[in-house]
Design a protein around this motif. Structure first.
Motif, PDB file in Angstrom:
ATOM      1  N   ARG A 109       0.824  -1.210   0.000  1.00 46.64           N
ATOM      2  CA  ARG A 109       0.000   0.000   0.000  1.00 46.64           C
ATOM      3  C   ARG A 109       0.856   1.257   0.000  1.00 46.64           C
ATOM      4  NH1 ARG A 109      -3.369  -3.162   3.586  1.00 46.64           N
ATOM      5  NH2 ARG A 109      -2.462  -2.145   5.415  1.00 46.64           N
ATOM      6  N   ALA A 110       2.036   1.195   0.622  1.00 46.11           N
ATOM      7  CA  ALA A 110       2.906   2.378   0.665  1.00 46.11           C
ATOM      8  C   ALA A 110       3.580   2.638  -0.672  1.00 46.11           C
ATOM      9  CB  ALA A 110       3.959   2.205   1.758  1.00 46.11           C
ATOM     10  N   PRO A 113       1.473   5.218  -3.452  1.00 44.67           N
ATOM     11  CA  PRO A 113       1.639   6.686  -3.379  1.00 44.67           C
ATOM     12  C   PRO A 113       3.093   7.116  -3.499  1.00 44.67           C
ATOM     13  CG  PRO A 113       1.116   5.802  -1.212  1.00 44.67           C
ATOM     14  CD  PRO A 113       0.913   4.686  -2.188  1.00 44.67           C
ATOM     15  N   PHE A 114       4.038   6.269  -3.037  1.00 47.38           N
ATOM     16  CA  PHE A 114       5.447   6.628  -3.171  1.00 47.38           C
ATOM     17  C   PHE A 114       5.828   6.731  -4.646  1.00 47.38           C
ATOM     18  CE2 PHE A 114       9.945   5.610  -3.667  1.00 47.38           C
ATOM     19  CZ  PHE A 114      10.524   6.531  -2.813  1.00 47.38           C
ATOM     20  N   LEU A 281       9.631  10.143   2.935  1.00 47.10           N
ATOM     21  CA  LEU A 281       8.338  10.031   2.268  1.00 47.10           C
ATOM     22  C   LEU A 281       7.808   8.609   2.348  1.00 47.10           C
ATOM     23  CD1 LEU A 281       6.044  11.094   0.487  1.00 47.10           C
ATOM     24  CD2 LEU A 281       7.486  10.624  -1.513  1.00 47.10           C
ATOM     25  N   PHE A 282       8.671   7.618   2.123  1.00 48.70           N
ATOM     26  CA  PHE A 282       8.227   6.229   2.171  1.00 48.70           C
ATOM     27  C   PHE A 282       7.762   5.866   3.580  1.00 48.70           C
ATOM     28  CE2 PHE A 282       8.867   1.590   2.448  1.00 48.70           C
ATOM     29  CZ  PHE A 282       8.086   1.200   1.372  1.00 48.70           C
ATOM     30  N   GLU A 284       6.419   7.955   5.726  1.00 48.66           N
ATOM     31  CA  GLU A 284       5.091   8.571   5.856  1.00 48.66           C
ATOM     32  C   GLU A 284       4.034   7.715   5.166  1.00 48.66           C
ATOM     33  OE1 GLU A 284       5.153  12.503   4.335  1.00 48.66           O
ATOM     34  OE2 GLU A 284       6.722  13.211   5.699  1.00 48.66           O
ATOM     35  N   ASN A 285       4.348   7.210   3.981  1.00 47.36           N
ATOM     36  CA  ASN A 285       3.408   6.355   3.252  1.00 47.36           C
ATOM     37  C   ASN A 285       3.112   5.077   4.035  1.00 47.36           C
ATOM     38  OD1 ASN A 285       5.017   7.198   0.099  1.00 47.36           O
ATOM     39  ND2 ASN A 285       3.291   8.201   1.102  1.00 47.36           N
ATOM     40  N   CYS A 286       4.127   4.518   4.696  1.00 41.76           N
ATOM     41  CA  CYS A 286       3.930   3.305   5.483  1.00 41.76           C
ATOM     42  C   CYS A 286       3.057   3.577   6.702  1.00 41.76           C
ATOM     43  CB  CYS A 286       5.276   2.726   5.920  1.00 41.76           C
ATOM     44  SG  CYS A 286       6.195   1.890   4.614  1.00 41.76           S
ATOM     45  N   GLU A 288       0.707   5.805   6.899  1.00 43.41           N
ATOM     46  CA  GLU A 288      -0.656   5.884   6.371  1.00 43.41           C
ATOM     47  C   GLU A 288      -1.179   4.491   6.018  1.00 43.41           C
ATOM     48  OE1 GLU A 288      -0.406   8.547   3.114  1.00 43.41           O
ATOM     49  OE2 GLU A 288       0.012  10.309   4.359  1.00 43.41           O
ATOM     50  N   ALA A 289      -0.327   3.642   5.439  1.00 41.44           N
ATOM     51  CA  ALA A 289      -0.729   2.290   5.068  1.00 41.44           C
ATOM     52  C   ALA A 289      -1.032   1.444   6.295  1.00 41.44           C
ATOM     53  CB  ALA A 289       0.365   1.624   4.235  1.00 41.44           C
TER      54      ALA A 289
END
Length: 303
Positions: A109-110, A113-114, A281-282, A284-286, A288-289
């Motif tokens: 999931r991350a 968006p990354f 950034l990754f 942050e994406n994780c 959120e995931a």
């Protein structure tokens, strides 16, 4: 001028990673005097100091932290020069690791968006156990890794970012009766979560703390394999109720560990100093995931 600064920038990154000039020199194959010379030249070119020089440690000052972040970006672009990418899009390589259960869930999931935000980046996603991946982040082979929180303190130069918490349950064949997890674990062949893993150590301490004597006959690090063995009636197992195992968990009967609840925390370990923008950034994406509804069953993401 920039190409002549690459060795100094690599040395700066090594010092930040390993904590002292001497440790950096040992890791990158230079003498300590050569490392010191690199830093003097870099500070002379930039026109300001990068370190607070107190004692043996090499502590970056505010300017040093700022330069280190830019150095990571520059070095990542240098590493990616030979990678196929759109010339108009800044690129690089993100070296990440992940335990098996997080790859088809949080990591997957991350990545979406990354990639949308950094289409010029290539992500190298390495598999491994939590201990293996922790060692690779510690030595700088990986930028970050999704692992189980270790049962010991992390080195000061590493940062921990929590993602999800997964409670353990007793898994048994669907037709098995009873509600006392201790009696069931002690009275049936026990399929053990490998004690080398961080999660397996949690199970081992639980059994010892609760005074539950089990009859081990197999020890496995792969949770889906353990659950398939439970389905086949080969025994019972204490395993994490993780999103990645939803299909397998649906085929067994699960009991909560009443009175002795244990939880494994999944998170990201990364270098504390000089983290580049892509890695940040990754992460942050994780985060959120990890907050995705499918990943919160039985628990809530830590704050």
């Amino acid at each position: 001028m920039m190409n002549r600064m690459i060795p100094e920038l690599k040395t700066l990154a090594a010092i930040a990673r390993y904590g002292t000039f001497a440790a950096a020199a040992d890791r990158i194959g230079l003498t300590q005097s050569a490392v010191s010379g690199h830093m003097r030249r870099l500070e002379r070119k930039l026109g300001f100091p990068l370190f607070v020089r107190t004692g043996r440690s090499a502590e970056l000052n505010e300017a040093g932290q700022r330069i280190l972040g830019r150095a990571h970006d520059i070095l990542a672009m240098v590493d990616a020069l030979g990678a196929p990418t759109d010339d108009a899009e800044p690129g690089g390589i993100l070296r990440a690791g992940s335990i098996a259960s997080a790859q088809p869930t949080i990591a997957l999931r991350a990545l979406v968006p990354f990639h949308e935000a950094r289409p010029g980046y290539r992500v190298q996603l390495a598999p491994g156990t939590s201990l293996e991946l922790l060692d690779r982040v510690d030595t700088g082979e990986l930028d970050l890794a999704i692992i189980i929180h270790p049962d010991f303190g992390l080195p000061r130069h590493l940062k921990w970012t929590p993602l999800v918490r997964e409670p353990f349950v007793l898994a048994m064949p669907p037709q098995m009766q009873g509600d006392d997890w201790r009696a069931i674990a002690a009275g049936n062949p026990f399929l053990r979560y490998n004690r080398v893993s961080f999660g397996g150590r949690l199970v081992d301490r639980l059994l010892e703390r609760s005074g539950t004597a089990v009859r081990d006959w197999v020890e496995v690090d792969d949770i889906p394999t353990l659950l398939r063995m439970v389905v086949e009636g080969m025994g019972v197992a204490i395993v994490p109720d993780a999103e990645a195992y939803r299909n397998e968990m649906g085929q067994v009967r699960c009991l909560p560990l009443a009175g002795q609840e244990i939880v494994r925390e999944i998170g990201i370990v990364s270098q504390r100093a000089g983290q580049d923008r892509a890695a940040a950034l990754f992460i942050e994406n994780c985060v959120e995931a990890g907050g995705h509804p499918a990943g919160r069953k039985g628990s809530s993401p830590p704050g």
